[in-house]
Design an enzyme around this catalytic site. Structure first.
Site, mmCIF file in Angstrom:
data_model
loop_
_atom_site.group_PDB
_atom_site.id
_atom_site.type_symbol
_atom_site.label_atom_id
_atom_site.label_comp_id
_atom_site.label_asym_id
_atom_site.label_seq_id
_atom_site.Cartn_x
_atom_site.Cartn_y
_atom_site.Cartn_z
ATOM 1 C CB SER B 45 25.918 -13.386 3.883
ATOM 2 O OG SER B 45 25.446 -14.460 4.664
ATOM 3 C CD GLU B 46 24.908 -12.266 9.870
ATOM 4 O OE1 GLU B 46 24.467 -11.722 8.825
ATOM 5 O OE2 GLU B 46 24.175 -12.711 10.771
ATOM 6 C CG ASN B 47 28.227 -16.486 6.160
ATOM 7 O OD1 ASN B 47 27.485 -15.588 5.771
ATOM 8 N ND2 ASN B 47 28.294 -17.650 5.530
ATOM 9 C CB SER B 87 31.849 -9.851 7.942
ATOM 10 O OG SER B 87 30.453 -9.821 7.819
#
Lengths: 232, 218
Positions: B45-47, B87
Site C-alpha cells: 500500500s503506497e501510503n 514507499s
C-alpha cells in the site's frame, strides 16, 4: 539534551504569518496534525501555501482551512474527497499543483536532505513533464524535479520525547517523518509526550534534530474516511 | 459480460508466487479476494505498508491503519510500515513486481489515462504516475466501454495521459487483451458468451485477432 517542549497548539502556531509556506503530514485524514489545524483556524491569517498529500474533507482537516479561505495554494497529489476544494479550484479562487505522489514525497525528502534536484521517471510524456528538463539514463527517459522546503512543517506522531524524537504508529507515519526534516521550523504534536530518555533509541523513527517544537495534543478525533469491515 | 468481481477474479490468475503487488483503488482492490491461498504474495500500500491483510472486524478497526483508498485494513504476519518516500523508493526502484490499476482510457500502444477530465474532474494522480512509470508488469482493470457506451480502448488517449507505453495487459468485462509491442490490442480471451464481433465493435483501437479466441476460464 535540548528541551523542545512548548505549552500547546496555540503557542506552536502563534508566529505563523500570512503567506507562509507550510507542510502538513498525513495521508487522507490519517496522521494529520489535528491540534495545529484547530489552532490555525483561530488565527487571523491567510494566503497560506500548503504542501500536503491530500486536502482533507469538507468538514475536517485542511478542508476547514479551505472553507475559511486561508489557503492560497495547495501542493498535493490527490484531492478527490473534498467538494469545497474542487469548487474553489474550478472557480479559480485556489491555486493547485498536482504532483505524482512519489515525486511529492521525494521532493520533500530531498528538501530535508539538502538535495536540490533529482531525476524521476514519473510523469514522462505527460503534462507533468511540461517545461522540465528530460534526460536519458541507461536508455530510459527521466525528468528533473526540485526539492521542496517549508517555513513551517506541521507533523503528528504517536509518541515523542522532550528532545523532539518521534515514533509513529501504523500508516499514520506516511509523509510526517520527511516533512519534519523539510521544515525550517518543525512543529510536532504527539499523542503521548515523555521526558528524554524514556523512548528506546532503537525504535525512534524521526531524530529530534529535525524538530524545533513539540507538545502533547489532546482530543484526537482520528476520523475514518472509509470504514470497511470484514463480515466474519 | 463480467461483473467487477469476475474481472478481479480473472486478474487474480495472473498473480505469481513470490510477487510483491500494488493494487489500485476500485476493481484492483477486489483482486486480493481471489488470490489463491497457496501463493505467497505481499500486497503493498503506497501510503506505507507491505503486507495488507483483510478488512478488520468492527472491534478491530484502527484509524491509524488504512490502505491507499483510505479504507480501514489489517496487517498480516511479517508486515512492515514505512514512510512515503521509502514507499515510492521501492516502487520506482523496481522492487514491486506487479501493478494492477484502473483506467479511463488505454491506447493501443499502451498509454494510460486515469487522473483527470479537463474542466470536469480534478482529483489528481495520486501514486499512479509513479507506479506506471516504474513497474515492469502493469495490468489494467476496467470496463470495456464508458457509461455512455464509448470504447475505452482507443487508437490514442483523448484524456490527459498518466503514463506512456506502460500497460502490458487489460482485463475488461468483455475480454483479456495484451498490448502488442508493435501497437494494437492483442485479443487473448473472451468473456463467456461475448463474441469476437461484439468485442471488435466496442474496440476503437486496432484489435489483433489470430485464430480461435478462447473463453475465459474461472
Amino acid at each position: 539534551m535540548i528541551n523542545k517542549v512548548i505549552q500547546d497548539a496555540r503557542e506552536a502556531v502563534k508566529d505563523i504569518p500570512s503567506g507562509a509556506f507550510l507542510m502538513m503530514g498525513g495521508f487522507g485524514l490519517s496522521g494529520i496534525p489535528e491540534n495545529c489545524i484547530s489552532a490555525l483556524l483561530e488565527r487571523d491569517i491567510n494566503g497560506l501555501t500548503i504542501v500536503s498529500n491530500n486536502a482533507g474533507v469538507d468538514d475536517f482537516g485542511i478542508g476547514l482551512l479551505l472553507k475559511k479561505k486561508m489557503v492560497k495554494k495547495m501542493i498535493s497529489s490527490y484531492v478527490g474527497e473534498n467538494a469545497e476544494f474542487e469548487r474553489q479550484l474550478l472557480s479559480g479562487e485556489l491555486e493547485v499543483d498536482l504532483i505524482p505522489q512519489g515525486t511529492l514525497a521525494e521532493r520533500v525528502r530531498a528538501g530535508g536532505a539538502g538535495i536540490p534536484a533529482f531525476f524521476t521517471p514519473a510523469g514522462v510524456g505527460t503534462e507533468v513533464a511540461e517545461g522540465k528538463e528530460i534526460r536519458e539514463f541507461d536508455g530510459k527517459l527521466y525528468l528533473m524535479e526540485s526539492w521542496l522546503r517549508a517555513d513551517f512543517s506541521l507533523v503528528k506522531a504517536w509518541k515523542g520525547d522532550s528532545a523532539g524524537n518521534l515514533i509513529f504508529k501504523g500508516t499514520a507515519r506516511n509523509f510526517n517523518p520527511i516533512m519534519a526534516a523539510a521544515g525550517k521550523v518543525c512543529i510536532a504534536e504527539v499523542e503521548e509526550l515523555v521526558p528524554a530518555g524514556e523512548l528506546d533509541p532503537n525504535q525512534i523513527h524521526t531524530p529530534g534534530i529535525y524538530v524545533q517544537r513539540i507538545f502533547e495534543g489532546k482530543d484526537y478525533e482520528k476520523r475514518v474516511e472509509q470504514r470497511t469491515i470484514s463480515k466474519s | 459480460m463480467l461483473t467487477k468481481e469476475q474481472i478481479a477474479q480473472r486478474i487474480a490468475q495472473e498473480v505469481q508466487n513470490g510477487q510483491y503487488i500494488n493494487l489500485g483503488i476500485g476493481i484492483p482492490t477486489l483482486v486480493a479476494n481471489y488470490i489463491p491461498e497457496e501463493l505467497e504474495v505481499v500486497l503493498q500500500s503506497e501510503n506505507g505498508l507491505l503486507g495488507i491483510g483483510p478488512f478488520p472486524t468492527e472491534e478491530n478497526i484502527d484509524p491509524d491503519l488504512i490502505n491507499a483508498g483510505k479504507q480501514t485494513i489489517t496487517m498480516v504476519k511479517g508486515s512492515v510500515l514505512f514512510n512515503s518516500a521509502e514507499s515510492f523508493a521501492m516502487i520506482r526502484g523496481g522492487h514491486v513486481h506487479l501493478t494492477i490499476l484502473g483506467a479511463m482510457e488505454v491506447s493501443e500502444n499502451g498509454d494510460i489515462a486515469n487522473w483527470k477530465i479537463p474542466g470536469k474532474m480534478v482529483k489528481g494522480m495520486g501514486g499512479a504516475m509513479d507506479l506506471v512509470a516504474s513497474a515492469d508488469n502493469i495490468i489494467v482493470a476496467m470496463q470495456h466501454c464508458s457509461r455512455s457506451g464509448e470504447s475505452k480502448l482507443l487508437k490514442s488517449c483523448s484524456l490527459p495521459i498518466t503514463g506512456i507505453r506502460c500497460v502490458k495487459k487489460i482485463v475488461t468485462d468483455m475480454a483479456v487483451l495484451e498490448i502488442d509491442p508493435s501497437g494494437g490490442f492483442f485479443l487473448k480471451e473472451r468473456a463467456p458468451g461475448v463474441s469476437v464481433e461484439e468485442i471488435q465493435s466496442k474496440t476503437e483501437g486496432k484489435l489483433i485477432i489470430t485464430g480461435e479466441i478462447p473463453e475465459m476460464k474461472f
